[in-house]
Design an enzyme around this catalytic site. Structure first.
Site, short mmCIF file in Angstrom:
data_model
loop_
_atom_site.label_atom_id
_atom_site.label_comp_id
_atom_site.label_asym_id
_atom_site.label_seq_id
_atom_site.Cartn_x
_atom_site.Cartn_y
_atom_site.Cartn_z
N LYS A 19 10.09 64.09 19.30
CA LYS A 19 11.23 64.92 18.71
C LYS A 19 11.76 66.07 19.99
CE LYS A 19 12.39 63.70 14.75
NZ LYS A 19 11.58 64.01 13.57
N HIS A 39 18.78 64.62 19.72
CA HIS A 39 19.89 65.06 18.49
C HIS A 39 20.83 66.04 19.17
CE1 HIS A 39 17.57 62.24 16.00
NE2 HIS A 39 16.42 63.15 16.34
N ARG A 96 17.66 47.33 13.34
CA ARG A 96 16.42 47.33 13.50
C ARG A 96 15.85 47.79 12.05
NH1 ARG A 96 17.85 49.26 18.10
NH2 ARG A 96 16.50 48.27 20.06
N ASP A 156 14.46 33.50 -12.16
CA ASP A 156 13.27 34.00 -13.03
C ASP A 156 12.25 34.25 -11.94
OD1 ASP A 156 12.67 31.19 -12.15
OD2 ASP A 156 12.25 30.58 -14.18
N1 LIG Z 1 15.34 57.39 7.15
C1 LIG Z 1 14.89 57.32 8.39
O1 LIG Z 1 13.67 57.69 8.52
C2 LIG Z 1 15.64 56.55 9.47
C3 LIG Z 1 14.76 56.12 10.60
C4 LIG Z 1 15.74 55.36 11.67
C5 LIG Z 1 17.15 55.24 11.40
N2 LIG Z 1 17.42 55.60 10.33
C6 LIG Z 1 19.00 55.41 10.24
O2 LIG Z 1 19.40 54.12 10.03
C7 LIG Z 1 20.56 53.62 10.25
C8 LIG Z 1 20.44 52.39 11.05
O3 LIG Z 1 19.52 52.53 11.98
P1 LIG Z 1 18.82 51.21 13.14
O4 LIG Z 1 17.84 51.60 13.91
O5 LIG Z 1 18.93 49.96 12.38
O6 LIG Z 1 20.18 51.03 14.01
P2 LIG Z 1 20.51 49.86 15.32
O7 LIG Z 1 20.97 50.66 16.16
O8 LIG Z 1 19.37 49.17 15.33
O9 LIG Z 1 21.32 48.96 14.48
C9 LIG Z 1 22.68 49.47 13.94
C10 LIG Z 1 23.49 48.12 13.48
O10 LIG Z 1 24.93 48.82 13.20
C11 LIG Z 1 25.96 48.18 14.02
N3 LIG Z 1 26.58 49.14 14.66
C12 LIG Z 1 26.29 49.91 15.75
N4 LIG Z 1 27.39 50.76 16.22
C13 LIG Z 1 28.29 50.61 15.16
C14 LIG Z 1 29.63 51.16 14.76
N5 LIG Z 1 30.21 52.13 15.58
N6 LIG Z 1 30.11 50.90 13.66
C15 LIG Z 1 29.60 49.96 12.87
N7 LIG Z 1 28.30 49.48 13.17
C16 LIG Z 1 27.90 49.68 13.99
C17 LIG Z 1 25.28 47.41 15.05
O11 LIG Z 1 25.74 46.46 15.20
C18 LIG Z 1 23.82 47.30 14.44
O12 LIG Z 1 23.73 46.11 14.05
C19 LIG Z 1 21.11 54.60 11.24
O13 LIG Z 1 21.86 55.52 10.53
C20 LIG Z 1 19.85 55.69 11.31
O14 LIG Z 1 20.08 57.21 11.54
C21 LIG Z 1 16.91 56.30 9.30
#
Ligand SMILES: NC(=O)c1ccc[n+]([C@@H]2O[C@H](COP(=O)([O-])OP(=O)(O)OC[C@H]3O[C@@H](n4cnc5c(N)ncnc54)[C@H](O)[C@@H]3O)[C@@H](O)[C@H]2O)c1
Length: 404
Positions: free
Chosen positions: A74, A92, A189, A217
């Site tokens: 972080k 960030h 991811r 079911d």
């Molecule tokens: N709650 C949590 O603890 C937590 C942790 C990690 C990530 N997240 C959030 O989850 C979300 C997804 O994260 P991830 O790791 O799967 O991301 P990632 O980068 O692995 O995947 C993002 C997907 O969105 C698509 N994408 C990328 N840029 C784009 C754009 N400009 N417009 C539309 N689609 C786009 C990509 O094609 C990709 O398939 C993010 O918003 C991230 O902040 C939350």
């Protein structure tokens, strides 16, 4: 010889994850003998105790001044930044987050080369590493745990109370899910992590068209991404590139799924220019069926508009009254209450597994780049260096440079 330092996390509450586990350090020290040295700042909160690092051959050092490269997770505290060093962490700062502006000023003033993990990308912009998979894994677990608790059908131990992911998964053996219908959104991811949990439960995958009209079911999920989720307002078509560049020209096709799903597991990428999955006003509709939303994407008033802010690992779920859109107690078996899981630091629930996964990517993709004379990957991910923003990040100028 490159000397790498693993910093002690400085945020409160501290992040317990680390960029390289003790076993990985031992492997790296052996494989890159004579090329890479690793030391660590002692820490009582890191998910791997100091003793494990010492056993792996990693010396403890209270001061990382003699390191060339420092790995954190972080945001690093300003007083822990060492001038002219290379720091890797999740800063960030890319969206000009106001709370990190003082940190950005300090990075510039101290002439730190800051490489943001989030900016480590392939040439086409796809990210090289991240903790998303574990956010998906833990978020999906929390979603099903909430379902069990709300319906009084079963109970699961939260991920953070399990020793590791294996222990979390072992519980599933003893629970038979009812014929629940789950809508999973996203393509990155996070979604990969959600799908991993779907597979561990043996939940059947069905096509979106069938999910909308059929009842089963046995438990099922459907994956909604790309053309199944968005269409151009004028042409009805979907093109990934066009959607990424012109999301405001698209509309979301999720609304019918609100009437067919019991649980939503949301893993999409979202920002304000992308249409939401539904609107707040939709949830009062008697046909709105979703009772649990695991909003892993987790933007307040974002793609899930009834996300009223992040929750915590200790208290991960809140209820939302469908009629007033106000927070109420969760886990009530009441058709007027939707439970929302909105934890924004999910990977921290499984810090040892998440660190191991992250470290594997550091070893495979980042260490070889560090040993190169010049690395395009590291250059692209460098936000600032020598007291200046790099060219791709000049858009941060009004945010990054301290006003003289
Ligand atoms: N709650 C949590 O603890 C937590 C942790 C990690 C990530 N997240 C959030 O989850 C979300 C997804 O994260 P991830 O790791 O799967 O991301 P990632 O980068 O692995 O995947 C993002 C997907 O969105 C698509 N994408 C990328 N840029 C784009 C754009 N400009 N417009 C539309 N689609 C786009 C990509 O094609 C990709 O398939 C993010 O918003 C991230 O902040 C939350």
């Amino acid at each position: 010889m490159i000397k790498i330092g693993l910093i002690r996390e400085g945020k409160t509450p501290p992040d317990t994850r680390v960029a390289l586990t003790p076993t990985q350090c031992a492997d790296v020290l052996q494989f890159y003998s004579g090329q890479i040295e690793i030391v660590a700042e002692p820490s009582v909160t890191r998910c791997f105790p100091d003793a494990e690092y010492i056993k792996a051959g990693v010396n403890m050092q209270d001061n990382l001044e003699d390191c060339d490269v420092i790995f954190g997770i972080k945001e690093v505290k300003i007083e822990h930044l060492i001038p002219n060093k290379i720091f890797f962490f999740f800063s960030h700062t890319k969206k000009k987050q106001p709370y990190n502006q003082p940190l950005m000023h300090a990075l510039i003033e101290k002439k730190v080369r800051m490489i943001d993990y989030e900016a480590l990308t392939y040439e086409d912009g796809a990210r090289i590493l991240g903790f998303g998979v574990f956010a998906g894994v833990v978020g999906a677990h929390n979603g099903l745990m909430t379902y069990g608790k709300k319906t009084r059908m079963f109970s699961l131990i939260p991920a953070h109370a399990c020793k590791d992911m294996d222990e979390m998964l072992k519980q599933y053996r003893y629970v038979k899910l009812p014929p629940v219908k789950i809508a999973v959104t996203g393509s990155g991811r996070v979604t990969a992590g959600i799908l991993e949990i779907m597979h561990h439960w043996d939940i059947e995958s069905v096509e979106p068209e069938d999910f909308l009209v059929k009842e089963y079911d046995y438990p099922v999920y459907t994956l909604l991404k790309g053309a199944a989720l968005y269409e151009n307002k004028n042409t009805g078509a979907y093109s990934r590139d066009d959607f990424h560049h012109n999301p405001e020209q698209y509309q979301c096709k999720f609304l019918p799924f609100t009437k067919a799903a019991d649980i939503l597991m949301n893993g999409i990428y979202w920002d304000k220019s992308i249409p939401r999955l539904f609107e707040k006003s939709d949830v009062a509709n008697p046909e709105f069926r979703i009772k649990i939303m695991a909003d892993i994407t987790c933007d307040e008033d974002g793609s899930v508009p009834i996300n009223l802010g992040s929750s915590t690992i200790a208290d991960p779920v809140y209820g939302i009254d469908r009629n007033t859109i106000e927070k109420v107690a969760p886990f009530q078996n009441d058709k007027d209450i939707i439970d929302v899981m909105a934890v924004d630091n999910l990977p921290n629930e499984l810090p040892r597994d998440a660190s191991e996964h992250f470290g594997e990517h550091i070893i495979k993709y980042i260490l070889p780049e560090l040993l190169k004379e010049k690395s395009d990957i590291l250059d692209r991910a460098t936000i600032c260096k020598d007291g200046k923003l790099t060219t791709p990040f000049e858009y941060l100028s009004d945010y990054a440079y301290p006003v003289k």
